[in-house]
Scaffold this motif. Structure first.
Motif, PDB file in Angstrom:
ATOM      1  N   ALA A 106      31.493 -52.093  -1.028  1.00 28.78           N
ATOM      2  CA  ALA A 106      30.219 -52.354  -1.581  1.00 28.78           C
ATOM      3  C   ALA A 106      29.567 -53.261  -0.606  1.00 28.78           C
ATOM      4  CB  ALA A 106      30.356 -52.950  -3.067  1.00 28.78           C
ATOM      5  N   LEU A 107      30.144 -54.417   0.000  1.00 31.79           N
ATOM      6  CA  LEU A 107      29.285 -55.134   0.826  1.00 31.79           C
ATOM      7  C   LEU A 107      28.891 -54.481   2.060  1.00 31.79           C
ATOM      8  CD1 LEU A 107      31.119 -58.647   0.454  1.00 31.79           C
ATOM      9  CD2 LEU A 107      28.687 -57.954  -0.230  1.00 31.79           C
ATOM     10  N   SER A 108      29.692 -53.478   2.690  1.00 35.10           N
ATOM     11  CA  SER A 108      29.285 -52.806   3.771  1.00 35.10           C
ATOM     12  C   SER A 108      28.238 -51.840   3.598  1.00 35.10           C
ATOM     13  CB  SER A 108      30.597 -51.988   4.161  1.00 35.10           C
ATOM     14  OG  SER A 108      30.913 -51.062   3.447  1.00 35.10           O
ATOM     15  N   LEU A 109      27.726 -51.544   2.374  1.00 33.32           N
ATOM     16  CA  LEU A 109      26.889 -50.585   2.217  1.00 33.32           C
ATOM     17  C   LEU A 109      25.540 -51.189   1.341  1.00 33.32           C
ATOM     18  CD1 LEU A 109      28.944 -48.044   0.044  1.00 33.32           C
ATOM     19  CD2 LEU A 109      27.932 -47.655   2.129  1.00 33.32           C
ATOM     20  N   VAL A 110      25.693 -52.847   1.276  1.00 35.37           N
ATOM     21  CA  VAL A 110      24.579 -53.210   0.482  1.00 35.37           C
ATOM     22  C   VAL A 110      23.358 -53.360   1.341  1.00 35.37           C
ATOM     23  CG1 VAL A 110      24.978 -55.772   1.407  1.00 35.37           C
ATOM     24  CG2 VAL A 110      24.287 -55.310  -0.837  1.00 35.37           C
ATOM     25  N   MET A 111      23.236 -53.046   2.728  1.00 33.43           N
ATOM     26  CA  MET A 111      22.119 -53.189   3.225  1.00 33.43           C
ATOM     27  C   MET A 111      21.541 -51.880   3.462  1.00 33.43           C
ATOM     28  SD  MET A 111      22.651 -55.941   6.112  1.00 33.43           S
ATOM     29  CE  MET A 111      23.251 -57.700   5.830  1.00 33.43           C
ATOM     30  N   THR A 112      22.424 -50.839   3.488  1.00 36.85           N
ATOM     31  CA  THR A 112      21.959 -49.300   3.704  1.00 36.85           C
ATOM     32  C   THR A 112      21.660 -48.560   2.526  1.00 36.85           C
ATOM     33  OG1 THR A 112      24.176 -48.631   4.365  1.00 36.85           O
ATOM     34  CG2 THR A 112      22.759 -49.431   6.032  1.00 36.85           C
ATOM     35  N   ARG A 113      22.877 -48.540   1.796  1.00 41.10           N
ATOM     36  CA  ARG A 113      22.686 -47.886   0.333  1.00 41.10           C
ATOM     37  C   ARG A 113      22.901 -48.998  -0.755  1.00 41.10           C
ATOM     38  NH1 ARG A 113      26.632 -42.749   1.197  1.00 41.10           N
ATOM     39  NH2 ARG A 113      25.277 -42.173  -0.947  1.00 41.10           N
ATOM     40  N   PRO A 114      21.700 -49.728  -0.987  1.00 40.02           N
ATOM     41  CA  PRO A 114      21.945 -50.673  -2.199  1.00 40.02           C
ATOM     42  C   PRO A 114      22.388 -50.175  -3.710  1.00 40.02           C
ATOM     43  CG  PRO A 114      19.508 -50.461  -1.522  1.00 40.02           C
ATOM     44  CD  PRO A 114      20.529 -49.615  -0.649  1.00 40.02           C
ATOM     45  N   ALA A 115      21.969 -48.781  -3.938  1.00 41.62           N
ATOM     46  CA  ALA A 115      22.245 -48.331  -5.158  1.00 41.62           C
ATOM     47  C   ALA A 115      23.710 -47.972  -5.376  1.00 41.62           C
ATOM     48  CB  ALA A 115      21.290 -47.100  -5.311  1.00 41.62           C
ATOM     49  N   LEU A 116      24.049 -47.490  -4.300  1.00 38.35           N
ATOM     50  CA  LEU A 116      25.763 -47.167  -4.283  1.00 38.35           C
ATOM     51  C   LEU A 116      26.431 -48.694  -4.204  1.00 38.35           C
ATOM     52  CD1 LEU A 116      28.208 -45.461  -4.425  1.00 38.35           C
ATOM     53  CD2 LEU A 116      27.844 -45.176  -2.008  1.00 38.35           C
ATOM     54  N   ALA A 117      25.937 -49.624  -3.554  1.00 39.50           N
ATOM     55  CA  ALA A 117      26.660 -50.872  -3.450  1.00 39.50           C
ATOM     56  C   ALA A 117      26.369 -51.468  -4.944  1.00 39.50           C
ATOM     57  CB  ALA A 117      25.842 -51.770  -2.451  1.00 39.50           C
ATOM     58  N   GLY A 118      25.449 -51.447  -5.314  1.00 35.78           N
ATOM     59  CA  GLY A 118      25.126 -52.238  -6.693  1.00 35.78           C
ATOM     60  C   GLY A 118      26.042 -51.429  -8.047  1.00 35.78           C
ATOM     61  N   ALA A 119      26.390 -50.169  -7.796  1.00 31.66           N
ATOM     62  CA  ALA A 119      27.220 -49.495  -8.639  1.00 31.66           C
ATOM     63  C   ALA A 119      28.679 -49.839  -8.444  1.00 31.66           C
ATOM     64  CB  ALA A 119      26.978 -47.996  -8.616  1.00 31.66           C
ATOM     65  N   LEU A 120      29.139 -49.853  -7.284  1.00 32.42           N
ATOM     66  CA  LEU A 120      30.435 -50.383  -6.811  1.00 32.42           C
ATOM     67  C   LEU A 120      30.632 -51.828  -7.518  1.00 32.42           C
ATOM     68  CD1 LEU A 120      30.816 -48.668  -3.310  1.00 32.42           C
ATOM     69  CD2 LEU A 120      32.161 -48.226  -5.629  1.00 32.42           C
ATOM     70  N   ILE A 121      29.656 -52.634  -6.933  1.00 40.94           N
ATOM     71  CA  ILE A 121      29.924 -54.084  -7.494  1.00 40.94           C
ATOM     72  C   ILE A 121      30.021 -54.197  -8.864  1.00 40.94           C
ATOM     73  CG2 ILE A 121      28.653 -56.388  -7.572  1.00 40.94           C
ATOM     74  CD1 ILE A 121      27.579 -55.642  -4.527  1.00 40.94           C
ATOM     75  N   THR A 122      29.056 -53.406  -9.618  1.00 43.45           N
ATOM     76  CA  THR A 122      29.199 -53.416 -10.897  1.00 43.45           C
ATOM     77  C   THR A 122      30.455 -53.049 -11.733  1.00 43.45           C
ATOM     78  OG1 THR A 122      26.810 -53.226 -11.179  1.00 43.45           O
ATOM     79  CG2 THR A 122      27.814 -53.060 -13.131  1.00 43.45           C
ATOM     80  N   ILE A 123      31.117 -52.083 -11.123  1.00 40.62           N
ATOM     81  CA  ILE A 123      32.210 -51.408 -11.354  1.00 40.62           C
ATOM     82  C   ILE A 123      33.433 -52.632 -11.130  1.00 40.62           C
ATOM     83  CG2 ILE A 123      34.389 -49.948 -10.972  1.00 40.62           C
ATOM     84  CD1 ILE A 123      32.043 -47.883  -9.980  1.00 40.62           C
ATOM     85  N   GLY A 124      33.180 -53.226 -10.023  1.00 42.80           N
ATOM     86  CA  GLY A 124      34.150 -54.569  -9.835  1.00 42.80           C
ATOM     87  C   GLY A 124      33.882 -55.517 -11.011  1.00 42.80           C
ATOM     88  N   ALA A 125      32.826 -55.799 -11.256  1.00 39.23           N
ATOM     89  CA  ALA A 125      32.530 -56.960 -12.238  1.00 39.23           C
ATOM     90  C   ALA A 125      32.673 -56.422 -13.494  1.00 39.23           C
ATOM     91  CB  ALA A 125      30.818 -57.263 -12.264  1.00 39.23           C
ATOM     92  N   TRP A 126      33.057 -55.279 -13.990  1.00 36.45           N
ATOM     93  CA  TRP A 126      33.510 -54.854 -15.099  1.00 36.45           C
ATOM     94  C   TRP A 126      34.955 -54.537 -15.278  1.00 36.45           C
ATOM     95  CZ3 TRP A 126      31.797 -54.605 -20.118  1.00 36.45           C
ATOM     96  CH2 TRP A 126      30.348 -54.537 -20.306  1.00 36.45           C
ATOM     97  N   THR A 127      35.620 -54.805 -14.256  1.00 36.12           N
ATOM     98  CA  THR A 127      36.803 -55.115 -13.923  1.00 36.12           C
ATOM     99  C   THR A 127      37.675 -56.423 -13.990  1.00 36.12           C
ATOM    100  OG1 THR A 127      36.915 -52.897 -12.582  1.00 36.12           O
ATOM    101  CG2 THR A 127      39.068 -54.073 -12.618  1.00 36.12           C
ATOM    102  N   LYS A 128      36.959 -57.397 -13.320  1.00 34.23           N
ATOM    103  CA  LYS A 128      37.050 -58.648 -13.051  1.00 34.23           C
ATOM    104  C   LYS A 128      35.639 -59.357 -12.928  1.00 34.23           C
ATOM    105  CE  LYS A 128      39.873 -62.293 -13.242  1.00 34.23           C
ATOM    106  NZ  LYS A 128      41.046 -62.380 -12.240  1.00 34.23           N
ATOM    107  N   VAL A 129      35.183 -60.394 -13.569  1.00 32.39           N
ATOM    108  CA  VAL A 129      33.905 -60.850 -13.393  1.00 32.39           C
ATOM    109  C   VAL A 129      33.389 -61.076 -12.139  1.00 32.39           C
ATOM    110  CG1 VAL A 129      32.203 -62.457 -14.396  1.00 32.39           C
ATOM    111  CG2 VAL A 129      33.966 -61.428 -15.832  1.00 32.39           C
ATOM    112  N   TRP A 130      34.212 -61.806 -11.371  1.00 33.31           N
ATOM    113  CA  TRP A 130      34.016 -62.385 -10.078  1.00 33.31           C
ATOM    114  C   TRP A 130      32.920 -61.695  -9.016  1.00 33.31           C
ATOM    115  CZ3 TRP A 130      34.532 -60.914  -4.918  1.00 33.31           C
ATOM    116  CH2 TRP A 130      35.663 -60.305  -4.713  1.00 33.31           C
ATOM    117  N   PRO A 131      32.836 -60.280  -8.932  1.00 29.69           N
ATOM    118  CA  PRO A 131      31.795 -59.639  -8.161  1.00 29.69           C
ATOM    119  C   PRO A 131      30.636 -59.767  -8.600  1.00 29.69           C
ATOM    120  CG  PRO A 131      34.004 -58.165  -8.426  1.00 29.69           C
ATOM    121  CD  PRO A 131      33.908 -59.441  -9.522  1.00 29.69           C
ATOM    122  N   ALA A 132      30.236 -60.368  -9.869  1.00 36.03           N
ATOM    123  CA  ALA A 132      28.876 -60.667 -10.352  1.00 36.03           C
ATOM    124  C   ALA A 132      28.296 -61.634  -9.307  1.00 36.03           C
ATOM    125  CB  ALA A 132      28.971 -61.464 -11.687  1.00 36.03           C
TER     126      ALA A 132
END
Length: 433
Positions: free
Chosen positions: A171-197
């Motif tokens: 997700a972090l590797s995509l955050v500058m180029t594909r922010p929508a996909l990065a946001g989706a991946l980070i949110t999946i991570g946060a719905w698994t364990k909160v820390w990616p918030a």
């Protein structure tokens, strides 16, 4: 748009800052990648084997707690749907997959197989373009992660956090180029364990296309809640959100940064502190003079610290600090704050450092190389903390208490560095960010 992004990435303020390291003629890229993959996979296999015999039971959370939640779900009481749950509800998916592929007898091995698959995907993602502009920094980051896992040990694999780390790396590797996909991946991570918030908040403050980040997050949140409603109906909503409210009643966990000072005082015989095992949350908690007050203060203090970090990042941007310096520093500071200013302090929290250090090495390597060495030291000390010295820590012995204190001070040092670097950027116009 991709051309514009690539041109921006070639601007000096996006420069990684690391000089190319000369290599022997026999050390070709193919040889390097082969050796890296062998070490990477061997590390996973070795620690999976170690978990089968180590007396501390490093995978007990997987084989007892996670497996127990799946048994509870099979019996008709799904945690996070029909009853309160300590984690966000998406964390049940990898637990269920481990049961699906491994059953009761092979649950641990199936879990490790899932972790290996996700980690391998992230390593491939880092090294997939060996001739690209950031190929060198990416390989350096991949090597760093391999060594980090080797030093950190079993705790890097035997907790739900192991599922979120490779997702966060991609997700972090995509955050500058594909922010929508990065946001989706980070949110999946946060719905698994909160820390990616913490990563999401950092990216939202730093990048220009922040609403694309939010769009990806909304899609995931809506999908999760629709799934919750489909399985449990409207009554399931409070249970799905119980992981938020359920943290408030926790005591000060023994391994947390604040607790390590109390533990050291106890180990030196100055003040008596008692360790109690919480059957409800399955952690060791420390009790004694000042522990409740400190525990109550930590949660609001965390939010204050996060606001300070975000504010400094905004001011640093106005002063001209480049995003390739600002965002990695902010993500490191946010994650370190989540670890340090927290009444919970499980050893697996150290795995959260991996995505942000990797991100920093790729985009701001000159500044992050010394920090990456500190992070490796933190990983090694964490393996001593758990599983090797764990019972010395529980019993309040000097060696264990001192090791824990030094480890926690190093993590606090990363937080302080981030605050200081963003502070300089906020109040001083840099010549070259």
């Amino acid at each position: 748009m991709n051309t514009v992004i690539a041109t921006r990435a070639q601007h000096p303020r996006y420069s990684n800052g690391l000089r190319k390291i000369p290599r022997p003629s026999w050390w070709s890229m193919r040889v390097e990648l082969t050796v890296m993959w062998v070490v990477f996979l061997a590390t996973h296999v070795f620690y999976a084997w170690q978990a089968t015999w180590h007396p501390s039971g490093p995978f007990n959370d997987v084989t007892i707690v996670y497996r127990g939640w799946i048994d509870q779900a099979v019996a008709g009481d799904i945690p996070g749907i029909h009853s309160d749950y300590v984690y966000p509800v998406v964390s049940l998916i990898p637990m269920w997959l481990a049961d699906l592929f491994g059953g009761r007898g092979g649950y641990m091995y199936a879990w490790m197989g899932i972790v290996i698959a996700l980690d391998s995907l992230a390593l491939w993602w880092l090294t997939r373009n060996p001739h690209g502009r950031l190929a060198g920094p990416r390989r350096l980051a991949a090597w760093w992660w391999t060594i980090f896992l080797l030093l950190l040990g079993t705790i890097a694999f035997g907790r739900i956090d192991a599922i979120t780390v490779p997702i966060a790396i991609i997700a972090l590797s995509l955050v500058m180029t594909r922010p929508a996909l990065a946001g989706a991946l980070i949110t999946i991570g946060a719905w698994t364990k909160v820390w990616p918030a913490a990563l999401f908040a950092s990216a939202f403050v730093a990048i220009r296309r922040r609403w694309m980040l939010v769009l990806g997050a909304i899609v995931v949140c809506v999908s999760v809640m629709l799934g919750v409603l489909a399985i449990g109906g409207i009554d399931a909503i409070p249970h799905a959100l119980s992981f938020v409210s359920g943290q408030g009643d926790r005591g000060l966990q023994l391994e947390s940064t604040a607790a390590s000072f109390f533990l050291m005082v106890h180990a030196l015989g100055l003040v008596y502190y008692k360790n109690e095992f919480s059957q409800q949350i399955l952690t060791q908690e420390i009790e004694g003079p000042g522990t409740k007050l400190v525990g109550d203060l930590l949660t609001p203090l965390m939010f204050i610290m996060m606001l300070v970090l975000m504010g400094l990042a905004v001011l640093a941007k106005k002063q001209g600090m480049g995003i390739a310096t600002r965002l990695p520093t902010l993500t490191l500071g946010a994650v370190a704050t989540f670890i340090v200013v927290n009444k919970v302090g499980s050893p697996q929290f150290i795995t959260w450092l991996a995505p942000v250090i990797i991100f920093g090495l790729v985009w701001d390597g000159r500044r992050f190389l010394p920090l990456s060495i500190v992070a490796l030291s933190i990983a090694l000390l964490t393996q001593l903390v758990y599983p090797w010295y764990y019972w010395q820590i529980v019993d309040g012995m000097k060696a264990g208490a001192f090791t824990l204190l030094v480890r926690n001070l190093l993590v606090a040092g990363l937080m302080v560095w981030s605050l200081a670097h963003l502070g300089r950027g906020a109040f001083t116009k840099p010549k070259n960010s």
